[in-house]
Design a protein around this motif. Structure first.
Motif, PDB file in Angstrom:
ATOM      1  N   ILE A  28       0.848  -1.202   0.000  1.00  0.00           N
ATOM      2  CA  ILE A  28       0.000   0.000   0.000  1.00  0.00           C
ATOM      3  C   ILE A  28       0.875   1.240   0.000  1.00  0.00           C
ATOM      4  CG2 ILE A  28      -1.558   1.393   1.437  1.00  0.00           C
ATOM      5  CD1 ILE A  28      -3.035  -1.255   2.066  1.00  0.00           C
ATOM      6  N   GLY A  29       1.916   1.253   0.823  1.00  0.00           N
ATOM      7  CA  GLY A  29       2.819   2.392   0.858  1.00  0.00           C
ATOM      8  C   GLY A  29       3.508   2.634  -0.473  1.00  0.00           C
ATOM      9  N   ILE A  30       3.994   1.570  -1.079  1.00  0.00           N
ATOM     10  CA  ILE A  30       4.704   1.685  -2.360  1.00  0.00           C
ATOM     11  C   ILE A  30       3.751   2.152  -3.463  1.00  0.00           C
ATOM     12  CG2 ILE A  30       5.870   0.379  -4.193  1.00  0.00           C
ATOM     13  CD1 ILE A  30       7.010  -1.449  -1.936  1.00  0.00           C
ATOM     14  N   MET A  31       2.601   1.487  -3.583  1.00  0.00           N
ATOM     15  CA  MET A  31       1.674   1.812  -4.677  1.00  0.00           C
ATOM     16  C   MET A  31       1.031   3.178  -4.499  1.00  0.00           C
ATOM     17  SD  MET A  31      -0.057  -1.840  -5.619  1.00  0.00           S
ATOM     18  CE  MET A  31       0.921  -3.223  -6.163  1.00  0.00           C
ATOM     19  N   SER A  32       0.777   3.586  -3.266  1.00  0.00           N
ATOM     20  CA  SER A  32       0.246   4.934  -3.022  1.00  0.00           C
ATOM     21  C   SER A  32       1.262   5.988  -3.436  1.00  0.00           C
ATOM     22  CB  SER A  32      -0.110   5.120  -1.545  1.00  0.00           C
ATOM     23  OG  SER A  32      -1.215   4.352  -1.177  1.00  0.00           O
ATOM     24  N   ALA A  33       2.527   5.745  -3.103  1.00  0.00           N
ATOM     25  CA  ALA A  33       3.582   6.695  -3.457  1.00  0.00           C
ATOM     26  C   ALA A  33       3.739   6.808  -4.972  1.00  0.00           C
ATOM     27  CB  ALA A  33       4.906   6.282  -2.816  1.00  0.00           C
ATOM     28  N   ILE A  34       3.647   5.711  -5.673  1.00  0.00           N
ATOM     29  CA  ILE A  34       3.810   5.724  -7.133  1.00  0.00           C
ATOM     30  C   ILE A  34       2.632   6.403  -7.811  1.00  0.00           C
ATOM     31  CG2 ILE A  34       3.877   4.255  -9.203  1.00  0.00           C
ATOM     32  CD1 ILE A  34       5.516   2.244  -7.506  1.00  0.00           C
ATOM     33  N   THR A  35       1.420   6.075  -7.387  1.00  0.00           N
ATOM     34  CA  THR A  35       0.223   6.561  -8.093  1.00  0.00           C
ATOM     35  C   THR A  35      -0.338   7.870  -7.556  1.00  0.00           C
ATOM     36  OG1 THR A  35      -1.342   5.389  -6.653  1.00  0.00           O
ATOM     37  CG2 THR A  35      -0.475   4.181  -8.581  1.00  0.00           C
ATOM     38  N   GLY A  36      -0.083   8.164  -6.294  1.00  0.00           N
ATOM     39  CA  GLY A  36      -0.709   9.325  -5.667  1.00  0.00           C
ATOM     40  C   GLY A  36      -2.159   9.067  -5.297  1.00  0.00           C
ATOM     41  N   HIS A  37      -2.609   7.816  -5.403  1.00  0.00           N
ATOM     42  CA  HIS A  37      -3.997   7.447  -5.084  1.00  0.00           C
ATOM     43  C   HIS A  37      -4.053   6.697  -3.768  1.00  0.00           C
ATOM     44  CE1 HIS A  37      -5.891   8.519  -8.914  1.00  0.00           C
ATOM     45  NE2 HIS A  37      -4.800   8.056  -9.503  1.00  0.00           N
ATOM     46  N   ASP A  38      -5.175   6.860  -3.070  1.00  0.00           N
ATOM     47  CA  ASP A  38      -5.445   6.060  -1.881  1.00  0.00           C
ATOM     48  C   ASP A  38      -5.917   4.680  -2.328  1.00  0.00           C
ATOM     49  OD1 ASP A  38      -4.868   8.130  -0.083  1.00  0.00           O
ATOM     50  OD2 ASP A  38      -6.910   8.919  -0.202  1.00  0.00           O
ATOM     51  N   PRO A  39      -5.699   3.667  -1.499  1.00  0.00           N
ATOM     52  CA  PRO A  39      -6.161   2.328  -1.853  1.00  0.00           C
ATOM     53  C   PRO A  39      -7.679   2.215  -1.773  1.00  0.00           C
ATOM     54  CG  PRO A  39      -5.278   2.329   0.373  1.00  0.00           C
ATOM     55  CD  PRO A  39      -5.018   3.694  -0.196  1.00  0.00           C
ATOM     56  N   GLN A  40      -8.229   1.397  -2.664  1.00  0.00           N
ATOM     57  CA  GLN A  40      -9.656   1.078  -2.674  1.00  0.00           C
ATOM     58  C   GLN A  40      -9.801  -0.423  -2.845  1.00  0.00           C
ATOM     59  OE1 GLN A  40     -10.932   3.620  -6.085  1.00  0.00           O
ATOM     60  NE2 GLN A  40     -12.578   4.170  -4.669  1.00  0.00           N
ATOM     61  N   TRP A  42     -11.448  -3.529  -4.543  1.00  0.00           N
ATOM     62  CA  TRP A  42     -12.102  -3.984  -5.767  1.00  0.00           C
ATOM     63  C   TRP A  42     -12.437  -5.449  -5.490  1.00  0.00           C
ATOM     64  CZ3 TRP A  42     -11.672  -1.369 -10.865  1.00  0.00           C
ATOM     65  CH2 TRP A  42     -11.129  -0.087 -10.776  1.00  0.00           C
ATOM     66  N   GLY A  43     -13.404  -5.678  -4.648  1.00  0.00           N
ATOM     67  CA  GLY A  43     -13.691  -7.035  -4.184  1.00  0.00           C
ATOM     68  C   GLY A  43     -12.631  -7.438  -3.182  1.00  0.00           C
ATOM     69  N   THR A  44     -11.789  -8.422  -3.518  1.00  0.00           N
ATOM     70  CA  THR A  44     -10.691  -8.836  -2.643  1.00  0.00           C
ATOM     71  C   THR A  44      -9.337  -8.369  -3.185  1.00  0.00           C
ATOM     72  OG1 THR A  44     -10.511 -10.978  -3.745  1.00  0.00           O
ATOM     73  CG2 THR A  44     -11.955 -10.857  -1.800  1.00  0.00           C
ATOM     74  N   ILE A  45      -9.385  -7.395  -4.077  1.00  0.00           N
ATOM     75  CA  ILE A  45      -8.184  -6.801  -4.651  1.00  0.00           C
ATOM     76  C   ILE A  45      -8.075  -5.376  -4.124  1.00  0.00           C
ATOM     77  CG2 ILE A  45      -7.133  -5.979  -6.815  1.00  0.00           C
ATOM     78  CD1 ILE A  45      -8.522  -8.367  -8.203  1.00  0.00           C
ATOM     79  N   ILE A  46      -6.864  -4.945  -3.824  1.00  0.00           N
ATOM     80  CA  ILE A  46      -6.629  -3.579  -3.384  1.00  0.00           C
ATOM     81  C   ILE A  46      -6.028  -2.835  -4.564  1.00  0.00           C
ATOM     82  CG2 ILE A  46      -5.376  -2.108  -1.768  1.00  0.00           C
ATOM     83  CD1 ILE A  46      -5.451  -4.555   0.174  1.00  0.00           C
ATOM     84  N   GLY A  47      -6.753  -1.810  -5.037  1.00  0.00           N
ATOM     85  CA  GLY A  47      -6.342  -1.096  -6.232  1.00  0.00           C
ATOM     86  C   GLY A  47      -6.103   0.384  -5.982  1.00  0.00           C
ATOM     87  N   PHE A  48      -5.386   0.992  -6.910  1.00  0.00           N
ATOM     88  CA  PHE A  48      -5.001   2.396  -6.831  1.00  0.00           C
ATOM     89  C   PHE A  48      -5.310   3.066  -8.159  1.00  0.00           C
ATOM     90  CE2 PHE A  48      -2.666  -0.157  -3.978  1.00  0.00           C
ATOM     91  CZ  PHE A  48      -2.539   0.591  -2.827  1.00  0.00           C
ATOM     92  N   GLY A  49      -6.210   4.059  -8.141  1.00  0.00           N
ATOM     93  CA  GLY A  49      -6.628   4.701  -9.376  1.00  0.00           C
ATOM     94  C   GLY A  49      -7.496   3.754 -10.186  1.00  0.00           C
ATOM     95  N   SER A  50      -7.899   4.209 -11.363  1.00  0.00           N
ATOM     96  CA  SER A  50      -8.723   3.347 -12.216  1.00  0.00           C
ATOM     97  C   SER A  50      -8.537   3.704 -13.680  1.00  0.00           C
ATOM     98  CB  SER A  50     -10.207   3.463 -11.836  1.00  0.00           C
ATOM     99  OG  SER A  50     -10.655   4.789 -12.006  1.00  0.00           O
ATOM    100  N   CYS A  51      -8.829   2.735 -14.526  1.00  0.00           N
ATOM    101  CA  CYS A  51      -8.731   2.930 -15.961  1.00  0.00           C
ATOM    102  C   CYS A  51      -9.693   1.985 -16.675  1.00  0.00           C
ATOM    103  CB  CYS A  51      -7.298   2.707 -16.456  1.00  0.00           C
ATOM    104  SG  CYS A  51      -6.689   1.025 -16.256  1.00  0.00           S
TER     105      CYS A  51
END
Length: 140
Positions: A28-40, A42-51
């Motif tokens: 979560i720390g790594i992906m938040s830093a890369i994307t600038g998005h908070d985690p959400q 997606w069912g049982t997946i933790i995602g950052f941003g959307s496309c």
């Protein structure tokens, strides 16, 4: 796939084994830093941003820009392709791969700098709109 209502922290608290919770916090720390998005969730997946993605075959859908799932046996990190990261994966440390997934059973055993590079490259690919094999439109 769409984000679902739910607490990321609550979801992680129920993940076993405890090592997977630790790895989830790190990812979560790594992906938040890369994307600038908070985690959400997606069912049982933790995602950052959307496309939105679309293949030349016409298959299309929605997904997170970066995502992972803390599964019992390993953390599953979703990539557009593992082939695009062959050189980095050779330097990563203990892991397994599928066509578009990276499986890490213990994040402390891999080179975090190499992992960050793989995730940054994946994010840049999505932000750049993909390629002739998949078109990606950032939606959030």
């Amino acid at each position: 796939m769409k984000p679902t209502a739910g607490s990321v922290a609550g979801f992680i608290a129920g993940v076993t084994p405890a090592r997977r919770q630790r790895d989830a916090d790190t990812l979560i720390g790594i992906m938040s830093a890369i994307t600038g998005h908070d985690p959400q969730l997606w069912g049982t997946i933790i995602g950052f941003g959307s496309c939105h993605y679309r293949y030349p075959t016409g298959n299309e859908g929605d997904m997170a820009l970066l995502a992972f799932a803390p599964r019992r046996s390993a953390s599953t990190i979703y990539l557009t392709s593992t082939q695009a990261h062959a050189d980095a994966l050779a330097r990563l440390g203990p892991h397994k791969t599928g066509v578009g997934c990276l499986y890490i059973s213990d994040l402390t055993t891999v080179d975090e700098t190499v992992l960050r590079g793989i995730l940054e490259k994946t994010y840049a690919f999505a932000m750049g709109g993909g390629d002739e094999n998949v078109r990606i439109t950032v939606t959030g």
